[in-house]
Every structure is written in structure tokens, then in C-alpha cells.
Design an enzyme around this catalytic site. Structure first.
Site, short mmCIF file in Angstrom:
data_model
loop_
_atom_site.label_atom_id
_atom_site.label_comp_id
_atom_site.label_asym_id
_atom_site.label_seq_id
_atom_site.Cartn_x
_atom_site.Cartn_y
_atom_site.Cartn_z
N GLU A 57 -2.51 -16.18 -17.55
CA GLU A 57 -2.04 -17.23 -16.65
C GLU A 57 -2.67 -18.54 -17.05
O GLU A 57 -3.87 -18.61 -17.31
CB GLU A 57 -2.37 -16.88 -15.21
CG GLU A 57 -1.73 -17.78 -14.19
CD GLU A 57 -1.86 -17.25 -12.77
OE1 GLU A 57 -1.36 -17.92 -11.84
OE2 GLU A 57 -2.48 -16.19 -12.59
N GLY A 58 -1.86 -19.59 -17.12
CA GLY A 58 -2.35 -20.91 -17.48
C GLY A 58 -1.93 -21.94 -16.45
O GLY A 58 -1.45 -21.60 -15.36
N TYR A 60 0.50 -23.98 -16.65
CA TYR A 60 1.95 -24.12 -16.55
C TYR A 60 2.61 -22.93 -15.86
O TYR A 60 3.67 -23.07 -15.27
CB TYR A 60 2.56 -24.31 -17.95
CG TYR A 60 2.44 -25.72 -18.45
CD1 TYR A 60 3.57 -26.50 -18.65
CD2 TYR A 60 1.21 -26.30 -18.72
CE1 TYR A 60 3.48 -27.81 -19.11
CE2 TYR A 60 1.10 -27.59 -19.17
CZ TYR A 60 2.23 -28.35 -19.37
OH TYR A 60 2.13 -29.64 -19.80
N GLY A 61 2.04 -21.75 -15.98
CA GLY A 61 2.65 -20.57 -15.36
C GLY A 61 2.04 -19.29 -15.87
O GLY A 61 1.06 -19.28 -16.62
N LYS A 62 2.67 -18.18 -15.46
CA LYS A 62 2.20 -16.85 -15.85
C LYS A 62 2.89 -16.38 -17.13
O LYS A 62 3.99 -16.81 -17.44
CB LYS A 62 2.47 -15.85 -14.73
CG LYS A 62 1.76 -16.16 -13.43
CD LYS A 62 2.14 -15.15 -12.36
CE LYS A 62 1.43 -15.45 -11.04
NZ LYS A 62 1.82 -14.49 -9.98
N VAL A 63 2.21 -15.47 -17.83
CA VAL A 63 2.80 -14.82 -19.00
C VAL A 63 2.76 -13.31 -18.75
O VAL A 63 1.69 -12.76 -18.47
CB VAL A 63 2.04 -15.16 -20.29
CG1 VAL A 63 2.67 -14.44 -21.48
CG2 VAL A 63 2.05 -16.66 -20.54
N LYS A 78 7.09 -16.30 -20.64
CA LYS A 78 6.35 -17.33 -19.90
C LYS A 78 7.21 -17.74 -18.71
O LYS A 78 8.34 -18.21 -18.89
CB LYS A 78 6.07 -18.53 -20.80
CG LYS A 78 5.15 -19.58 -20.17
CD LYS A 78 5.04 -20.81 -21.03
CE LYS A 78 4.30 -20.55 -22.32
NZ LYS A 78 4.07 -21.82 -23.08
N ASP A 176 -2.79 -30.27 -30.98
CA ASP A 176 -3.71 -29.48 -30.16
C ASP A 176 -4.06 -28.16 -30.84
O ASP A 176 -4.02 -27.10 -30.22
CB ASP A 176 -3.09 -29.22 -28.78
CG ASP A 176 -4.14 -28.82 -27.74
OD1 ASP A 176 -5.34 -29.08 -27.98
OD2 ASP A 176 -3.75 -28.26 -26.70
#
Length: 436
Positions: A57-58, A60-63, A78, A176
Site C-alpha cells: 500500500e502506498g 496513491y492506493g493499494k496493490v 494497483k 525518481d
């Protein structure tokens, strides 16, 4: 007889109750005697993809892990909520940019975007990617030294340069590069991921000049730390790759600071030291990639010609293995979809009356990887003038077969649990748009 009198009723007075103790009346059960029934895992289909467990989970959202029910390929999805993206600065723009970039990229060392699905009712987007078993940062964190043996680091670095060279050949600056954005497959193939802050140069641009950067602070070069308005995009990626190489071979960072201001101050000066055990060849390569002046900084061609890059390094230490799954502690990282497959197929005969699993309605396949919208259909009137009428379409150019509220005759509706729906029909259920 007085009702308040406890003796005739066989009750204890307050003093007697305290002396006897509450344990006499409340039977305590030891936790070891309790049998816990695990919650049954309910299968869920998103389009043709069977959902598995959470991988990460980041911001921006879950994976999550998914299984393609047609090809039986293991994938990762994602899950992005539009509501959440609006709260992130440039969130929606970064996702749109990443989708547009990934759809045109095909390389062994760049993550592949397989499919994009969109649920307009729930305002969710699903980016289906190729499955990677682990991230490089996760592997580094699993060992006390926080680094790889030279042989292993060399193999990963070669793949990083291959992928970076391909991105630059396509006019894309990643901006990045770091271990957290480098993923690994089961056979050790490195994949560059997370192109949300990447920039695609204009096809007719005379150079690689960039003006914005949103990368991780510890991996930014001096020209960005010092606040220059313009800088070479490709040389930013070279610097970030140099910091990554420094980190995976030493377990340290060339520049550190208590806060971002101290960190950028140290990066802006450009002074750093290399541990003695790195050896002269690796030290020379690191100094070339972490050159203060962008014009003097190594190019990818110079990196490829360097002796450390071309040398075959012996296996002097044990390789860092892929760590067990953080949640289940599974050392093999087995498919998490298996329990859901059992729920999908194993209980269909016993529980025919029940709605055995969930299917999200309103899924639209967007095969050119953009969010569905509206296009204008030209209609010519009697006076010869054209009238533009809004017409909802899938972005792949096909018209929606059905509204989310209208079902065709003879087709079982999954929204009504009272209807009997066999699992085979549910798996083969088409999306709201024709797939081409």
C-alpha cells in the site's frame, strides 16, 4: 414478606457476595480452549481478474495480487480511488501521465502495463501490471548490512542501466530512480517502476532540458538541490542511479541530513566520501556518476565502458535471498489467489442458491489506457450544419453494450442475489464494453 429481604429469595447480600468472589458465578474459559473459525475468504472478480491478497500500500492506493481467469497469468493490480487522488498534489495528473507512458513502453527491465479497468460508479481505476515478487528496498531491509554482495549488486545495476538506456532512447526522464522503485521477478529480472513523476520530452526537443522535479530528496542532484530553473533530465537519472549504486553496495547514502534542508545543503555542496572497502574501480565509477557538474557527469555510454561495469565479479559472499512474505511469513511467496479459487469452484454445487462470489458491475476496459469520457458524434442536419451530440463511449472506440442499470433479456443479473447464477457464467461475464 418484605420484597427487599434477600434471605427468602436465596440471594447473597453485598458483603457475602464480595467474600465469595465473582469467579464462583462467572466461569472463565482459557483462551487455548477457544476454537477460532477463520473467516471464509470470499472470491471477487474485477472484470476477468480474480482478486487475491494485499501486496502493498502506498500514497496513491493499494496493490493486490490477481489472477487472469482467461490466461491464468499471475498479475498485480494497483487500485486507485479518484477521491483519494484529488487529495494528493498532482495525483490525477501523475496517474494519467504514468498510464500514457507505460502504454508505449516494452522492455525487459521496465514494468509492463497489461490492462486498465475503470469502474465509473465506484470511481475506481485498476491498473493491471505484470507481477513482481519483491521490491529491491524490501530485500535490502531484510539483511542487517542493508546492502548486496558486489556480484549481486553488479547484476542488478547492469539491468538498471539497460532499462534506463531504453527510457532515455524513448525520450523519457524517470526522475525518481531509487531502490524503492525497482522491482524484482522470481528469476531475478529487475523492473523499473513508478513513472508517475517521469517526463516525456517533446519529440522535436533539441536537448533533454527539464524544469520540474518531484523525486525523492535523498536521490536528487546538486542542480535541483540548489534550485536551478532548468537542468539536464538524463543527467538527473544518472545521478540517481549513482546514489542507488552507492546505497546497494555500501548500505549507506552519500548525502544525509537531519531534515530536508540540511540534506539539500549537503547535496548542494557535493562533498561525499566513499568507504575504502569499495575498491578503486567502483569508487571511480561512483565519482563519475556523482560528479557535481552535470556536463562532466558520466553518460550511459561511459558507464558501459567502465571497467567495473564490464568486469565479471566472483561470488565472494552469499546472495541476499527474496525475504518471506511480511504478512504470512511464506518463504516461497505462494499465490494468494488459491483460497479464493477454492471458494470460487469448490463450493458451487453445495451452495447453488447463494451468491458465491462478488463481481463488480460497470467495469469498462480502457484498452488505450486512459480514463473513459465522452466524445462528440457529428450529426448533419437538414440545413447541412453539423450538430455535436455527446455520446458515451469506451476509450477503445467501442460503444457500451449496456448501461449499468439495464440488463439484456435472458442474461442473469449479478446484482440480484435471488437469481441462480452458475460460476461459469460469472467468470465469462463480459464487460460493459466490447473488447477488441
Amino acid at each position: 414478606m418484605d420484597v427487599a429481604d434477600p434471605e427468602p429469595l436465596g440471594l447473597f447480600s453485598e458483603g457475602e457476595l464480595m467474600s465469595v468472589g465473582m469467579d464462583t458465578f462467572i466461569h472463565r474459559i482459557d483462551s487455548t480452549e477457544v476454537i477460532y473459525q477463520p473467516r471464509r475468504k470470499r472470491a471477487k472478480l474485477i472484470g476477468k481478474y480474480l482478486m487475491g491478497d494485499l501486496l502493498g500500500e502506498g500514497s496513491y492506493g493499494k496493490v493486490k495480487e490477481v489472477l487472469d481467469s482467461e490466461t491464468l497469468c499471475r498479475r498485480a493490480v494497483k487500485i486507485l480511488k479518484k477521491k483519494k487522488l484529488r487529495r494528493i498534489p498532482n495525483g490525477e495528473a501523475n496517474v494519467k501521465k504514468e498510464i500514457q507512458l507505460l502504454r508505449r513502453l516494452r522492455h525487459r527491465n521496465v514494468i509492463q502495463l497489461v490492462d486498465v479497468l475503470y469502474n465509473e460508479e465506484k470511481q475506481k481505476m485498476y491498473m493491471v501490471m505484470e507481477y513482481c515478487v519483491c521490491g529491491m528496498q524490501e530485500m535490502l531491509d531484510s539483511v542487517p548490512e542493508k546492502r548486496f554482495p558486489v556480484c549481486q549488486a553488479h547484476g542488478y545495476f547492469r539491468q538498471l542501466i539497460d532499462g534506463l538506456e531504453y527510457l532515455h532512447s524513448q525520450g523519457i526522464v524517470h526522475k525518481d530512480i531509487k531502490p524503492g522503485n525497482l522491482l524484482l521477478t522470481t528469476n531475478g529480472t529487475l523492473k523499473i517502476s513508478d513513472l508517475g513523476v517521469a517526463e516525456a520530452l517533446h519529440p522535436f526537443a533539441v536537448d533533454d532540458t527539464c524544469r520540474t522535479s518531484q523525486g525523492s530528496p535523498a536521490f536528487q542532484p546538486p542542480e535541483i538541490a540548489n534550485g536551478l530553473d532548468t537542468f539536464s533530465g538524463f543527467k538527473v537519472d544518472i545521478w540517481s542511479a549513482g546514489v542507488t549504486l552507492y546505497n546497494i553496495t555500501t548500505g549507506l547514502y552519500p548525502f544525509e541530513g537531519d531534515n530536508i534542508y540540511k540534506l539539500f545543503e549537503n547535496i548542494g555542496r557535493g562533498d561525499f566520501t566513499i568507504p575504502c572497502d569499495c575498491g578503486p574501480p567502483l569508487s571511480d565509477l561512483l565519482r563519475g556518476m556523482l560528479e557535481y557538474e552535470p556536463a562532466k557527469r558520466f553518460s550511459i555510454r561511459q558507464i558501459r565502458q567502465h571497467s567495473w561495469f564490464r568486469k565479471k565479479h566472483p561470488l565472494a559472499e552469499a546472495l541476499v535471498p527474496i525475504p518471506p512474505s511480511p504478512d504470512t511469513k511464506d518463504r516461497w511467496r505462494s499465490m494468494t489467489v488459491v483460497p479464493y479459487l477454492e471458494d470460487l469452484h469448490g463450493r458451487a454445487e453445495e451452495e447453488e442458491e447463494e451468491d458465491l462470489f462478488d463481481i463488480e458491475d460497470g467495469i469498462i476496459y480502457t484498452q488505450d489506457f486512459t480514463v473513459p469520457g465522452q466524445v462528440l458524434e457529428e450529426e448533419v442536419g437538414q440545413n447541412g450544419q453539423s450538430h455535436s451530440l455527446p455520446k458515451a463511449v469506451c476509450v477503445n472506440g467501442t460503444e457500451p453494450q449496456l448501461s449499468s442499470k439495464v440488463k439484456p433479456e435472458g442474461r442473469p443479473g449479478t446484482a440480484n442475489p435471488a437469481r441462480k447464477v452458475c460460476s461459469s457464467n460469472k467468470i465469462r461475464r463480459l464487460s460493459a464494453c466490447k473488447q477488441q
